[in-house]
Structures are given as C-alpha cells and as structure tokens.
Design a protein around this motif. Structure first.
Motif, mmCIF file in Angstrom:
data_model
loop_
_atom_site.group_PDB
_atom_site.id
_atom_site.type_symbol
_atom_site.label_atom_id
_atom_site.label_comp_id
_atom_site.label_asym_id
_atom_site.label_seq_id
_atom_site.Cartn_x
_atom_site.Cartn_y
_atom_site.Cartn_z
ATOM 1 N N PRO A 12 0.827 -1.201 0.000
ATOM 2 C CA PRO A 12 0.000 0.000 0.000
ATOM 3 C C PRO A 12 0.866 1.258 0.000
ATOM 4 N N PRO A 13 0.370 2.352 -0.529
ATOM 5 C CA PRO A 13 1.186 3.566 -0.637
ATOM 6 C C PRO A 13 1.748 4.068 0.689
ATOM 7 N N SER A 14 1.098 3.752 1.791
ATOM 8 C CA SER A 14 1.556 4.265 3.078
ATOM 9 C C SER A 14 2.768 3.531 3.632
ATOM 10 N N SER A 15 3.066 2.346 3.106
ATOM 11 C CA SER A 15 4.205 1.614 3.653
ATOM 12 C C SER A 15 5.507 2.131 3.058
ATOM 13 N N SER A 16 6.538 2.067 3.849
ATOM 14 C CA SER A 16 7.831 2.598 3.442
ATOM 15 C C SER A 16 8.780 1.469 3.070
ATOM 16 N N PRO A 17 9.455 1.556 1.903
ATOM 17 C CA PRO A 17 10.420 0.513 1.527
ATOM 18 C C PRO A 17 11.512 0.326 2.576
ATOM 19 N N THR A 18 11.804 1.353 3.357
ATOM 20 C CA THR A 18 12.852 1.205 4.362
ATOM 21 C C THR A 18 12.402 0.320 5.518
ATOM 22 N N SER A 19 11.098 0.073 5.647
ATOM 23 C CA SER A 19 10.618 -0.789 6.725
ATOM 24 C C SER A 19 10.420 -2.229 6.277
ATOM 25 N N TRP A 20 10.614 -2.508 5.004
ATOM 26 C CA TRP A 20 10.460 -3.873 4.510
ATOM 27 C C TRP A 20 11.645 -4.707 4.950
ATOM 28 N N PRO A 21 11.437 -6.018 5.174
ATOM 29 C CA PRO A 21 12.584 -6.864 5.507
ATOM 30 C C PRO A 21 13.476 -7.034 4.277
ATOM 31 N N PRO A 22 14.761 -7.270 4.488
ATOM 32 C CA PRO A 22 15.652 -7.478 3.340
ATOM 33 C C PRO A 22 15.224 -8.712 2.544
ATOM 34 N N PRO A 23 15.479 -8.737 1.233
ATOM 35 C CA PRO A 23 15.065 -9.871 0.403
ATOM 36 C C PRO A 23 15.591 -11.213 0.913
ATOM 37 N N ARG A 24 16.773 -11.212 1.536
ATOM 38 C CA ARG A 24 17.339 -12.484 2.003
ATOM 39 C C ARG A 24 16.463 -13.135 3.060
ATOM 40 N N CYS A 25 15.686 -12.340 3.816
ATOM 41 C CA CYS A 25 14.813 -12.897 4.856
ATOM 42 C C CYS A 25 13.728 -13.767 4.229
ATOM 43 N N GLY A 26 13.121 -13.271 3.166
ATOM 44 C CA GLY A 26 12.083 -14.051 2.492
ATOM 45 C C GLY A 26 12.651 -15.302 1.862
ATOM 46 N N ALA A 27 13.811 -15.181 1.242
ATOM 47 C CA ALA A 27 14.441 -16.342 0.620
ATOM 48 C C ALA A 27 14.824 -17.373 1.677
ATOM 49 N N ALA A 28 15.385 -16.925 2.789
ATOM 50 C CA ALA A 28 15.782 -17.846 3.856
ATOM 51 C C ALA A 28 14.559 -18.549 4.441
ATOM 52 N N LEU A 29 13.460 -17.831 4.604
ATOM 53 C CA LEU A 29 12.245 -18.421 5.140
ATOM 54 C C LEU A 29 11.696 -19.495 4.198
ATOM 55 N N LEU A 30 11.652 -19.177 2.904
ATOM 56 C CA LEU A 30 11.161 -20.154 1.935
ATOM 57 C C LEU A 30 12.038 -21.399 1.910
ATOM 58 N N LEU A 31 13.344 -21.218 1.954
ATOM 59 C CA LEU A 31 14.249 -22.365 1.969
ATOM 60 C C LEU A 31 14.068 -23.187 3.246
ATOM 61 N N ALA A 32 13.878 -22.520 4.371
ATOM 62 C CA ALA A 32 13.691 -23.216 5.646
ATOM 63 C C ALA A 32 12.428 -24.077 5.639
ATOM 64 N N TYR A 33 11.429 -23.658 4.869
ATOM 65 C CA TYR A 33 10.194 -24.426 4.789
ATOM 66 C C TYR A 33 10.198 -25.428 3.638
ATOM 67 N N GLY A 34 11.367 -25.664 3.069
ATOM 68 C CA GLY A 34 11.504 -26.727 2.083
ATOM 69 C C GLY A 34 11.287 -26.364 0.633
ATOM 70 N N THR A 35 11.166 -25.085 0.319
ATOM 71 C CA THR A 35 11.027 -24.691 -1.080
ATOM 72 C C THR A 35 12.331 -25.004 -1.806
ATOM 73 N N PRO A 36 12.282 -25.722 -2.915
ATOM 74 C CA PRO A 36 13.508 -26.020 -3.651
ATOM 75 C C PRO A 36 14.173 -24.727 -4.140
ATOM 76 N N PRO A 37 15.487 -24.610 -3.999
ATOM 77 C CA PRO A 37 16.161 -23.370 -4.405
ATOM 78 C C PRO A 37 16.074 -23.080 -5.898
ATOM 79 N N GLY A 38 15.751 -24.085 -6.695
ATOM 80 C CA GLY A 38 15.645 -23.887 -8.133
ATOM 81 C C GLY A 38 14.211 -23.842 -8.627
ATOM 82 N N ALA A 39 13.248 -23.693 -7.718
ATOM 83 C CA ALA A 39 11.838 -23.653 -8.111
ATOM 84 C C ALA A 39 11.564 -22.407 -8.947
ATOM 85 N N VAL A 40 10.901 -22.583 -10.065
ATOM 86 C CA VAL A 40 10.580 -21.462 -10.948
ATOM 87 C C VAL A 40 9.291 -20.817 -10.463
#
Length: 76
Positions: A12-40
């Motif tokens: 939403p327009p009110s959220s600030s990009p500086t408050s978003w978690p770094p991209p590595r957090c989302g990637a690490a979370l997905l990997l921790a839950y078993g998402t294959p690293p090469g999933a398209v």
C-alpha cells in the motif's frame, strides 16, 4: 484498519520501503520451509527465470549466495 498485503501485489502507498525486511529474509524463510532453491516462480512476471537468475539480475548478491549455498544453479 490495515489490509493484508498478498504475495505478488505492490505494498500500500503508506508503507515505506525502508521498513520492509531485506530480500534475504524471504528467501531464507522459503528455503527453511523446504522450497527447492531452483523452483521457478509461477507468476508471469518471472518469465520462467530461476530465483538465482532473478537475484543476480536485480543485484541481490546476498540472496544469490544464499540460493547457491542451498544448491541453486543458473539455467544453461
């Protein structure tokens, strides 16, 4: 009342990009839950590219390294 933000939708327009978690957090979370690293990604915006390729193309070196360490490979 805040509406939840669904994956793949812009924040939403009110959220600030500086408050978003770094991209590595989302990637690490997905990997921790078993998402294959090469999933398209299924969304058309990914264009059939692999997560590693997208991380490199968008300058996310930490995400690219995380994916490589988990076994991701660039397509040939």
């Amino acid at each position: 009342m805040d509406r939840p933000v669904r994956a793949g939708t812009p924040p939403p327009p009110s959220s600030s990009p500086t408050s978003w978690p770094p991209p590595r957090c989302g990637a690490a979370l997905l990997l921790a839950y078993g998402t294959p690293p090469g999933a398209v990604g299924a969304h058309p915006v990914f264009g059939g590219r692999l997560p590693y390729e997208l991380a490199v193309a968008h300058g996310h070196a930490e995400v690219a390294e995380l994916l490589r360490a988990a076994g991701a490979q660039a397509s040939s």
